[in-house]
Design a protein around this motif. Structure first.
Motif, PDB file in Angstrom:
ATOM      1  N   ASN A 270       0.803  -1.219   0.000  1.00  0.00           N
ATOM      2  CA  ASN A 270       0.000   0.000   0.000  1.00  0.00           C
ATOM      3  C   ASN A 270       0.837   1.272   0.000  1.00  0.00           C
ATOM      4  O   ASN A 270       0.446   2.284  -0.587  1.00  0.00           O
ATOM      5  CB  ASN A 270      -0.917   0.021   1.221  1.00  0.00           C
ATOM      6  N   GLY A 271       1.978   1.257   0.667  1.00  0.00           N
ATOM      7  CA  GLY A 271       2.762   2.473   0.858  1.00  0.00           C
ATOM      8  C   GLY A 271       3.627   2.882  -0.318  1.00  0.00           C
ATOM      9  O   GLY A 271       4.264   3.942  -0.274  1.00  0.00           O
TER      10      GLY A 271
ATOM     11  N   ARG B 106       3.876   6.311  -2.549  1.00  0.00           N
ATOM     12  CA  ARG B 106       3.352   6.914  -1.336  1.00  0.00           C
ATOM     13  C   ARG B 106       2.041   7.659  -1.611  1.00  0.00           C
ATOM     14  O   ARG B 106       1.797   8.159  -2.704  1.00  0.00           O
ATOM     15  CB  ARG B 106       4.375   7.855  -0.702  1.00  0.00           C
TER      16      ARG B 106
ATOM     17  N   SER C  21      -3.789   3.643   4.978  1.00  0.00           N
ATOM     18  CA  SER C  21      -2.503   3.779   5.671  1.00  0.00           C
ATOM     19  C   SER C  21      -2.654   3.896   7.183  1.00  0.00           C
ATOM     20  O   SER C  21      -1.681   3.725   7.921  1.00  0.00           O
ATOM     21  CB  SER C  21      -1.745   5.004   5.137  1.00  0.00           C
TER      22      SER C  21
ATOM     23  N   GLU D 135      -1.248   1.339   9.479  1.00  0.00           N
ATOM     24  CA  GLU D 135       0.199   1.277   9.629  1.00  0.00           C
ATOM     25  C   GLU D 135       0.730   2.179  10.742  1.00  0.00           C
ATOM     26  O   GLU D 135       1.945   2.236  10.956  1.00  0.00           O
ATOM     27  CB  GLU D 135       0.867   1.647   8.300  1.00  0.00           C
TER      28      GLU D 135
ATOM     29  N   SER E   3       6.764   2.893   3.981  1.00  0.00           N
ATOM     30  CA  SER E   3       5.563   3.697   3.742  1.00  0.00           C
ATOM     31  C   SER E   3       5.645   5.045   4.465  1.00  0.00           C
ATOM     32  O   SER E   3       6.455   5.223   5.386  1.00  0.00           O
ATOM     33  CB  SER E   3       4.328   2.947   4.243  1.00  0.00           C
TER      34      SER E   3
END
Length: 352
Positions: free
Chosen positions: A98-99, A102, A109, A112, A178
């Motif tokens: 996902n990161g 960015r 996010s 995280e 991330s």
């Protein structure tokens, strides 16, 4: 007469061969789906996850569908291109982080943020539930989303500087996966460096970074245990992952194939990542022990202090997400905390 018999025999053999060949073609898959990921072909993402998912899809469609896997060694294995390749139709499906790039999935996010996720099953179930409850907004609107998942609480791995306290992080150049984790490292005085997994070993070797935040699984996958000396287990963070499919491709498939994909994805698939990560982490940790590296375990009391120290950073990060278009990041974070507590109680009530 003999030549005629020979001719008839040959024609018969050829006819038989044609029938067999035709049967082979009939048994071949009618549909090939291409999936990419950014890790080596030996990694669990391929061996345990994608290969088993593809095999199950083939079985449920009676061989109608086969899945071709393109790993990090292929032209389609760049970590920052996984979702874009699916969006463009170059790949039918992909597994990505996902990161990277960015800010692509700002609402997701939130999972995280520091010291939120300790276990992969709880983290994965929480992230998936946030999606099902509609709290992730437009993060994955471009895709048919097959799964979301997280790894267990990650470690801080270093070359020559053991991390036993937050002060030990100050000034260290550490690879980060991330923006949320970068913000955590900066708040503790470290210098985050964005690198794809494939660049970790070389940059450790050259001294461009002094360590990384990652799972046992990843440091083993990139052979970083050969260089690292210290591993600080604080379950400090997690990273989120996606398994997405091109929506048009999904919509174009026959009803029975779509039904099979739905049956083996979503809740069923997300529920498997806890056990998979336990397996993958055990291998990576054993590899570090074989290299004679020191493992530093942060106790719960110290972890709670680190968590408290991260609160200003979390508040600032959530405020920044609002500027990125996330409507109510504080509500998402609160819901994530509630879900983590529920799943931890469900799966890990007896854990210390």
């Amino acid at each position: 007469m003999k030549p005629m018999k020979l001719r008839n025999t040959l024609l018969g053999l050829l006819a038989g061969a044609t029938i067999l060949a035709g049967a082979g073609i009939a048994q071949a898959a009618d549909i090939t789906l291409k999936v990419s990921h950014y890790l080596p072909p030996s990694h669990g993402f391929q061996k345990d996850f994608l290969e088993s998912w593809g095999k199950e899809l083939s079985e449920k469609t009676n061989g109608k569908v086969e899945v071709e896997i393109y790993d990090a060694t292929s032209a389609f294995g760049k970590i920052d291109r996984q979702a874009d390749q699916v969006r463009a139709g170059v790949m039918d499906m992909a597994v990505g982080l996902n990161g990277i790039p960015r800010d692509r999935y700002p609402a997701a996010s939130i999972i995280e943020l520091p010291f939120l996720v300790k276990y992969a099953d709880s983290g994965s179930e929480t992230l998936w539930t946030l999606y099902k409850e509609g709290l992730l907004g437009s993060d994955y609107n471009d895709f048919k989303l097959l799964a979301l998942f997280t790894h267990p609480g990650g470690l801080i791995h270093t070359l020559d500087n053991p991390v036993r306290s937050l002060d030990d992080l100050k000034g260290l150049r550490l690879r980060t996966p991330s923006p949320a984790i970068s913000a955590m490292l900066e708040s503790f005085g470290a210098s985050p460096v964005g690198l794809p997994p494939s660049a970790i070993y070389e940059n450790l070797q050259k001294g461009n970074i002094e360590g990384l935040v990652a799972t046992w699984d990843l440091v083993n996958a990139v052979k970083a245990n050969e260089l690292l000396k210290y591993h600080t287990d604080a379950a400090a963070y997690t990273a989120g992952f996606y398994f997405v499919m091109n929506q048009k491709k999904y919509d174009s498939l026959p009803d029975d194939v779509r039904a099979a994909i739905d049956e083996i994805s979503g809740d069923v698939l997300v529920g498997k990542f806890g056990d998979w990560w336990t397996k993958w982490e055990a291998v990576g940790k054993a590899n570090a022990e074989q290299h004679g590296n020191e493992i530093i375990t942060i106790d719960d009391a110290t972890r709670a202090k680190w968590q408290e120290a991260s609160q200003p950073m979390i508040k600032e990060y959530l405020a920044g997400l609002k500027e990125k278009g996330v409507s109510d990041p504080d509500a998402i974070y609160k819901r994530a905390q509630e879900l983590i507590a529920e799943f931890d109680a469900k799966y890990h009530a007896g854990d210390k």
